[in-house]
Motif scaffolding. Structure first.
Motif, mmCIF file in Angstrom:
data_model
loop_
_atom_site.group_PDB
_atom_site.id
_atom_site.type_symbol
_atom_site.label_atom_id
_atom_site.label_comp_id
_atom_site.label_asym_id
_atom_site.label_seq_id
_atom_site.Cartn_x
_atom_site.Cartn_y
_atom_site.Cartn_z
ATOM 1 N N TYR A 305 19.015 -13.393 23.282
ATOM 2 C CA TYR A 305 18.466 -13.162 24.623
ATOM 3 C C TYR A 305 16.998 -13.548 24.661
ATOM 4 O O TYR A 305 16.126 -12.827 24.167
ATOM 5 C CB TYR A 305 18.704 -11.706 25.035
ATOM 6 N N GLU A 306 16.752 -14.729 25.248
ATOM 7 C CA GLU A 306 15.410 -15.315 25.253
ATOM 8 C C GLU A 306 14.841 -15.456 26.664
ATOM 9 O O GLU A 306 13.965 -16.272 26.902
ATOM 10 C CB GLU A 306 15.453 -16.699 24.585
ATOM 11 N N GLY A 307 15.391 -14.677 27.605
ATOM 12 C CA GLY A 307 14.844 -14.704 28.958
ATOM 13 C C GLY A 307 15.635 -15.549 29.924
ATOM 14 O O GLY A 307 15.296 -15.598 31.119
ATOM 15 N N GLY A 308 16.694 -16.239 29.469
ATOM 16 C CA GLY A 308 17.543 -17.016 30.373
ATOM 17 C C GLY A 308 18.706 -16.184 30.874
ATOM 18 O O GLY A 308 18.872 -15.017 30.521
ATOM 19 N N ASP A 309 19.560 -16.775 31.709
ATOM 20 C CA ASP A 309 20.762 -16.113 32.228
ATOM 21 C C ASP A 309 20.439 -14.806 32.945
ATOM 22 O O ASP A 309 21.256 -13.884 32.957
ATOM 23 C CB ASP A 309 21.765 -15.825 31.105
ATOM 24 N N SER A 310 19.246 -14.694 33.523
ATOM 25 C CA SER A 310 18.821 -13.476 34.233
ATOM 26 C C SER A 310 18.734 -12.264 33.313
ATOM 27 O O SER A 310 18.751 -11.124 33.784
ATOM 28 C CB SER A 310 19.780 -13.168 35.397
ATOM 29 N N HIS A 311 18.646 -12.481 32.019
ATOM 30 C CA HIS A 311 18.522 -11.399 31.055
ATOM 31 C C HIS A 311 17.094 -11.341 30.524
ATOM 32 O O HIS A 311 16.371 -12.344 30.541
ATOM 33 C CB HIS A 311 19.495 -11.593 29.894
ATOM 34 N N PRO A 312 16.663 -10.197 30.020
ATOM 35 C CA PRO A 312 15.293 -10.084 29.498
ATOM 36 C C PRO A 312 15.102 -10.870 28.214
ATOM 37 O O PRO A 312 16.064 -11.184 27.503
ATOM 38 C CB PRO A 312 15.145 -8.582 29.253
ATOM 39 N N ASP A 313 13.868 -11.173 27.921
ATOM 40 C CA ASP A 313 13.498 -11.840 26.669
ATOM 41 C C ASP A 313 13.243 -10.755 25.625
ATOM 42 O O ASP A 313 12.188 -10.119 25.616
ATOM 43 C CB ASP A 313 12.244 -12.695 26.901
ATOM 44 N N LEU A 314 14.207 -10.529 24.764
ATOM 45 C CA LEU A 314 14.127 -9.447 23.783
ATOM 46 C C LEU A 314 13.365 -9.904 22.541
ATOM 47 O O LEU A 314 13.544 -11.028 22.072
ATOM 48 C CB LEU A 314 15.528 -8.977 23.392
ATOM 49 N N GLU A 315 12.549 -9.014 21.999
ATOM 50 C CA GLU A 315 11.748 -9.340 20.813
ATOM 51 C C GLU A 315 11.720 -8.149 19.865
ATOM 52 O O GLU A 315 11.745 -6.991 20.293
ATOM 53 C CB GLU A 315 10.298 -9.675 21.205
ATOM 54 N N VAL A 316 11.676 -8.426 18.568
ATOM 55 C CA VAL A 316 11.406 -7.372 17.587
ATOM 56 C C VAL A 316 9.925 -7.439 17.237
ATOM 57 O O VAL A 316 9.341 -8.516 17.161
ATOM 58 C CB VAL A 316 12.263 -7.533 16.307
ATOM 59 N N ASP A 317 9.289 -6.275 17.079
ATOM 60 C CA ASP A 317 7.883 -6.249 16.706
ATOM 61 C C ASP A 317 7.660 -5.159 15.660
ATOM 62 O O ASP A 317 8.613 -4.534 15.192
ATOM 63 C CB ASP A 317 6.978 -6.084 17.928
ATOM 64 N N ASP A 318 6.411 -4.932 15.287
ATOM 65 C CA ASP A 318 6.143 -4.009 14.183
ATOM 66 C C ASP A 318 5.562 -2.694 14.688
ATOM 67 O O ASP A 318 4.640 -2.138 14.090
ATOM 68 C CB ASP A 318 5.189 -4.653 13.180
ATOM 69 N N ALA A 319 6.124 -2.185 15.792
ATOM 70 C CA ALA A 319 5.664 -0.924 16.362
ATOM 71 C C ALA A 319 6.861 -0.028 16.662
ATOM 72 O O ALA A 319 8.005 -0.469 16.667
ATOM 73 C CB ALA A 319 4.858 -1.193 17.636
ATOM 74 N N THR A 320 6.588 1.243 16.892
ATOM 75 C CA THR A 320 7.630 2.189 17.296
ATOM 76 C C THR A 320 7.147 2.981 18.503
ATOM 77 O O THR A 320 7.274 4.197 18.562
ATOM 78 C CB THR A 320 7.976 3.163 16.143
ATOM 79 N N SER A 321 6.614 2.252 19.462
ATOM 80 C CA SER A 321 5.995 2.909 20.614
ATOM 81 C C SER A 321 6.970 3.214 21.730
ATOM 82 O O SER A 321 6.599 3.859 22.703
ATOM 83 C CB SER A 321 4.865 2.026 21.159
ATOM 84 N N GLY A 322 8.222 2.732 21.621
ATOM 85 C CA GLY A 322 9.208 3.019 22.649
ATOM 86 C C GLY A 322 8.852 2.374 23.971
ATOM 87 O O GLY A 322 8.277 1.290 24.031
ATOM 88 N N GLY A 323 9.215 3.046 25.046
ATOM 89 C CA GLY A 323 8.933 2.496 26.359
ATOM 90 C C GLY A 323 10.034 1.568 26.836
ATOM 91 O O GLY A 323 11.060 1.405 26.187
ATOM 92 N N SER A 324 9.802 0.948 27.995
ATOM 93 C CA SER A 324 10.815 0.085 28.602
ATOM 94 C C SER A 324 10.565 -1.393 28.360
ATOM 95 O O SER A 324 11.285 -2.231 28.889
ATOM 96 C CB SER A 324 10.874 0.343 30.105
ATOM 97 N N ALA A 325 9.560 -1.724 27.559
ATOM 98 C CA ALA A 325 9.302 -3.128 27.251
ATOM 99 C C ALA A 325 10.505 -3.711 26.506
ATOM 100 O O ALA A 325 11.168 -3.018 25.733
ATOM 101 C CB ALA A 325 8.040 -3.262 26.409
ATOM 102 N N PRO A 326 10.801 -4.998 26.700
ATOM 103 C CA PRO A 326 11.959 -5.610 26.040
ATOM 104 C C PRO A 326 11.679 -5.936 24.574
ATOM 105 O O PRO A 326 11.752 -7.086 24.126
ATOM 106 C CB PRO A 326 12.204 -6.874 26.869
ATOM 107 N N ARG A 327 11.360 -4.899 23.800
ATOM 108 C CA ARG A 327 11.045 -5.084 22.389
ATOM 109 C C ARG A 327 11.505 -3.845 21.636
ATOM 110 O O ARG A 327 11.705 -2.770 22.210
ATOM 111 C CB ARG A 327 9.540 -5.302 22.190
ATOM 112 N N ILE A 328 11.667 -4.010 20.332
ATOM 113 C CA ILE A 328 12.067 -2.893 19.489
ATOM 114 C C ILE A 328 11.537 -3.143 18.082
ATOM 115 O O ILE A 328 11.298 -4.279 17.681
ATOM 116 C CB ILE A 328 13.605 -2.736 19.498
ATOM 117 N N GLY A 329 11.276 -2.108 17.350
ATOM 118 C CA GLY A 329 10.726 -2.239 15.999
ATOM 119 C C GLY A 329 11.371 -1.224 15.084
ATOM 120 O O GLY A 329 12.315 -0.547 15.466
ATOM 121 N N ARG A 330 10.883 -1.175 13.855
ATOM 122 C CA ARG A 330 9.737 -1.840 13.281
ATOM 123 C C ARG A 330 10.228 -2.996 12.431
ATOM 124 O O ARG A 330 11.024 -2.818 11.512
ATOM 125 C CB ARG A 330 8.944 -0.835 12.447
#
Length: 377
Positions: A305-330
């Motif tokens: 899921y890279e932002g096409g097909d009307s879907h969010p651009d999902l990313e993994v990062d090195d944080a555990t801050s939660g929230g609704s951003a399209p990212r997840i860690g750590r």
């Protein structure tokens, strides 16, 4: 996942006659599609139980009313009656195969022999002479070339970093079948079936075995755990990331709620109801046996899921801050888990079932776990 010959030579004064006899080859087991197109005579059919036919174009997928009929399909997620074979369940088989008595059969593979003839004015099989549980339909093999080079990943071979990521995104996004959220229930009963008890599913975090029929939202049930939490991208249960089997797993309702939408990391206190799992205010550490599985599911989601097909651009990062951003860690922990817990036979088999029977795409990090370190650094 074979025939013998007998040669007899009969001598006569003028003529020698050679008789060659070959025992008949056993009839091949048919797929549901083959049985639908081969009505007439007898045959043996292998497929997945998907529901209870009640009329020519009507099939119940729950709340079954009788034990006299079931519908088979080549995919456990099939919802179109046109691609189903209606099977008569006669009295000798109703205790074991009637759906009102055995609703947990939905999603299970069975093999049936009988007369290939219309039932409910629909392609069917009547007067069964044998009905056998199990015998999973052979999955489509992973495509490979004659040289052994993996054809499925041909566009990614020899690449690294961002080039590899872009190539994999194109591969795993092509020709994908998207499931409905309801169809996920049925699919998980197949992808996560307990190999020691075909009537159960294996819960993901806890590792417990639970009846397939206990799916739902109340205490003691199992439900659909989004390993990539829905709120991390706000994609809900829409077809796509919300129904992607490569990150959806069965889990106890209470354990699922305890994990909630937390990121993944090491540490915390023992998780109630899930031995070997730990949790704190913002993270979840799964048991050792599935640490690598979690990492590879999240890596897949970030590439798929890279932002096409009307879907969010999902990313993994090195944080555990939660929230609704399209990212997840750590991500640093995920890379360690990927290396420490490589894919086992069960994870590879599940990847193949999702590819062959449901979505028709693969998790590349199950097939090539070494690619994770090249992309997520």
């Amino acid at each position: 996942m074979l025939r013998t010959k007998r040669l007899a030579l009969l001598a006569a004064p003028v003529l020698a006659v050679v008789l060659l006899t070959v025992p008949a080859r056993a009839a091949a087991t048919l797929t549901v599609a083959q049985a639908i197109s081969s009505q007439g005579g007898t045959g043996t059919v292998r497929g997945y139980v998907v529901g209870e036919p009640t009329a020519t174009g009507t099939v119940r997928f729950g709340d079954f009313t009788g034990d006299t009929a079931l519908a088979l399909a080549d995919s456990a997620a099939e919802t179109s009656p046109g691609r189903m074979l209606y099977v008569q369940v006669t009295s000798p088989y109703r205790a074991a195969f009637g759906l009102a008595s055995n609703p947990g059969l939905v999603g299970d593979p069975i093999t049936v022999a009988g007369t290939l003839t219309a039932y409910f004015t629909h392609p069917g099989l009547k007067s069964p002479t044998a009905m056998t549980a199990g015998a999973t339909p052979a999955p489509t093999p992973t495509p490979t070339g004659s040289s052994g080079t993996d054809v499925y990943y041909a566009a990614a071979l020899g690449k690294s970093g961002e080039s590899l990521r872009n190539a994999l995104h194109g591969i795993v996004s092509a020709g994908v079948t998207k499931l409905s959220y309801d169809a996920v229930w049925t699919a998980l009963k197949v992808t996560d079936q307990d190999p020691a008890n075909p009537a159960n599913v294996k819960l993901f975090y806890s590792g417990l075995s639970r009846s397939k029929s206990l799916n739902g939202g109340t205490a003691g049930n199992w439900n659909r755990e989004h390993v990539w939490a829905q709120s991390h991208g706000d994609f809900g249960t829409a077809a796509g990331p919300g129904t992607d089997l490569h990150h959806l797993r069965p889990e106890d309702v209470a354990v699922n709620a305890l994990r909630g939408n937390k990121d993944f990391d090491d540490g915390g206190s023992a998780a109630t109801g899930a031995p070997g799992n730990y949790t704190d205010g913002d993270s979840w550490e799964p048991r050792d046996a599935v640490k690598g599985d979690v990492a590879r599911m999240l890596f897949y989601m970030a590439v798929r899921y890279e932002g096409g097909d009307s879907h969010p651009d999902l990313e993994v990062d090195d944080a555990t801050s939660g929230g609704s951003a399209p990212r997840i860690g750590r991500v640093s922990a995920l890379l360690q888990w990927n290396a420490a817990d490589p894919p086992d036979a069960a994870e590879r088999t599940r990847n193949q079932i999702v590819y062959a029977t449901y979505q028709h795409n693969r998790n590349p990090f199950v097939d090539h776990p070494e690619w994770a370190a090249s992309i997520f650094r």
